[in-house]
Motif scaffolding. Structure first.
Motif, short mmCIF file in Angstrom:
data_model
loop_
_atom_site.label_atom_id
_atom_site.label_comp_id
_atom_site.label_asym_id
_atom_site.label_seq_id
_atom_site.Cartn_x
_atom_site.Cartn_y
_atom_site.Cartn_z
N ILE A 35 -30.14 43.84 -48.60
CA ILE A 35 -28.69 43.99 -48.60
C ILE A 35 -28.16 44.27 -47.19
N PHE A 36 -27.06 43.55 -46.84
CA PHE A 36 -26.36 43.87 -45.59
C PHE A 36 -24.89 44.20 -45.84
N ALA A 37 -24.33 43.83 -46.98
CA ALA A 37 -22.95 44.18 -47.32
C ALA A 37 -22.83 44.25 -48.85
N LEU A 38 -22.02 45.21 -49.29
CA LEU A 38 -21.90 45.44 -50.72
C LEU A 38 -20.47 45.88 -51.05
N VAL A 39 -19.84 45.14 -51.95
CA VAL A 39 -18.53 45.53 -52.47
C VAL A 39 -18.76 45.93 -53.92
N GLY A 40 -18.42 47.16 -54.26
CA GLY A 40 -18.61 47.66 -55.61
C GLY A 40 -17.71 46.97 -56.61
N HIS A 45 -13.92 49.20 -51.26
CA HIS A 45 -14.64 49.35 -50.00
C HIS A 45 -15.73 48.30 -49.88
N VAL A 46 -16.15 48.07 -48.63
CA VAL A 46 -17.35 47.29 -48.38
C VAL A 46 -18.33 48.24 -47.69
N SER A 47 -19.53 48.34 -48.22
CA SER A 47 -20.56 49.18 -47.62
C SER A 47 -21.41 48.34 -46.70
N VAL A 48 -21.66 48.87 -45.49
CA VAL A 48 -22.46 48.18 -44.48
C VAL A 48 -23.38 49.16 -43.79
N PRO A 69 -21.60 55.62 -51.11
CA PRO A 69 -22.34 56.23 -52.22
C PRO A 69 -23.61 55.46 -52.56
N TYR A 70 -24.63 56.19 -52.95
CA TYR A 70 -25.90 55.66 -53.43
C TYR A 70 -26.77 55.02 -52.34
N LEU A 71 -26.31 55.01 -51.10
CA LEU A 71 -27.08 54.37 -50.03
C LEU A 71 -27.49 55.40 -48.98
N HIS A 72 -28.41 55.02 -48.12
CA HIS A 72 -28.89 55.89 -47.04
C HIS A 72 -27.73 56.36 -46.18
N TRP A 75 -25.52 54.18 -43.83
CA TRP A 75 -24.57 53.22 -44.39
C TRP A 75 -23.20 53.88 -44.51
N VAL A 76 -22.15 53.08 -44.31
CA VAL A 76 -20.78 53.57 -44.47
C VAL A 76 -20.00 52.62 -45.38
N ALA A 77 -18.92 53.14 -45.92
CA ALA A 77 -18.03 52.35 -46.76
C ALA A 77 -16.69 52.22 -46.04
N LEU A 78 -16.35 51.01 -45.68
CA LEU A 78 -15.08 50.73 -45.00
C LEU A 78 -14.05 50.27 -46.04
N PRO A 79 -12.84 50.82 -46.00
CA PRO A 79 -11.81 50.34 -46.92
C PRO A 79 -11.53 48.85 -46.70
N LEU A 80 -11.27 48.13 -47.77
CA LEU A 80 -11.00 46.70 -47.65
C LEU A 80 -9.74 46.41 -46.85
N ASP A 81 -8.86 47.40 -46.72
CA ASP A 81 -7.65 47.19 -45.92
C ASP A 81 -7.81 47.65 -44.47
N SER A 82 -9.05 47.83 -44.04
CA SER A 82 -9.33 48.15 -42.63
C SER A 82 -8.92 46.96 -41.76
N ALA A 83 -8.81 47.22 -40.46
CA ALA A 83 -8.48 46.14 -39.53
C ALA A 83 -9.50 45.00 -39.69
N PRO A 84 -9.03 43.76 -39.79
CA PRO A 84 -9.94 42.63 -39.98
C PRO A 84 -11.02 42.53 -38.91
N ASP A 85 -10.69 42.82 -37.65
CA ASP A 85 -11.70 42.73 -36.59
C ASP A 85 -12.77 43.80 -36.76
N GLU A 86 -12.39 44.98 -37.23
CA GLU A 86 -13.37 46.06 -37.48
C GLU A 86 -14.31 45.65 -38.61
N LEU A 87 -13.75 45.13 -39.70
CA LEU A 87 -14.58 44.69 -40.82
C LEU A 87 -15.53 43.57 -40.39
N ALA A 88 -15.00 42.59 -39.68
CA ALA A 88 -15.84 41.47 -39.25
C ALA A 88 -16.97 41.97 -38.35
#
Length: 113
Positions: A35-40, A45-48, A69-72, A75-88
């Motif tokens: 896994i490299f990205a996970l949306v619950g 959020h997207v976890s990376v 949650p549930y990851l090492h 890993w962090v969970a970024l809100p889906l409404d984060s800046a697009p460049d940050e998410l990318a």
């Protein structure tokens, strides 16, 4: 930012594969089976993966992300409404770290760089 755009960014990574391993509507993106990205299922959020527990703690302390949650702890969970460049950026970095950790034989079978 929407779940669809996060999925589009994840799908654009060479050798990326989608699955819903737990059922219920998760978007789990893997490279070489890892896994490299996970949306619950709730899709807020997207976890990376980050490069370290310290980087994850910094992102959490500065309000950029939350603990995934549930990851090492790296890993962090970024809100889906984060800046697009940050998410990318975070999706790309997570992908690169996970891909680099794969055995060389597996890496050689994946397309792209």
């Amino acid at each position: 930012m929407s779940r669809d755009l996060v999925n589009e960014m994840s799908a654009a990574q060479p050798g990326a594969e989608w699955s819903d391993p737990w059922g219920g509507g998760h978007d789990c993106w893997k490279v070489g089976g890892k896994i490299f990205a996970l949306v619950g299922a709730q899709g807020k959020h997207v976890s990376v993966k980050t490069d370290s527990v310290e980087t994850a703690a910094f992102l959490i302390e500065t309000g950029v992300a939350e603990r995934a949650p549930y990851l090492h702890r790296s890993w962090v969970a970024l809100p889906l409404d984060s800046a697009p460049d940050e998410l990318a950026h975070r999706i790309r970095m997570s992908y690169r770290m996970v891909r680099a950790s794969l055995p060389k034989k597996v890496q050689a079978t994946l397309s792209g760089s």
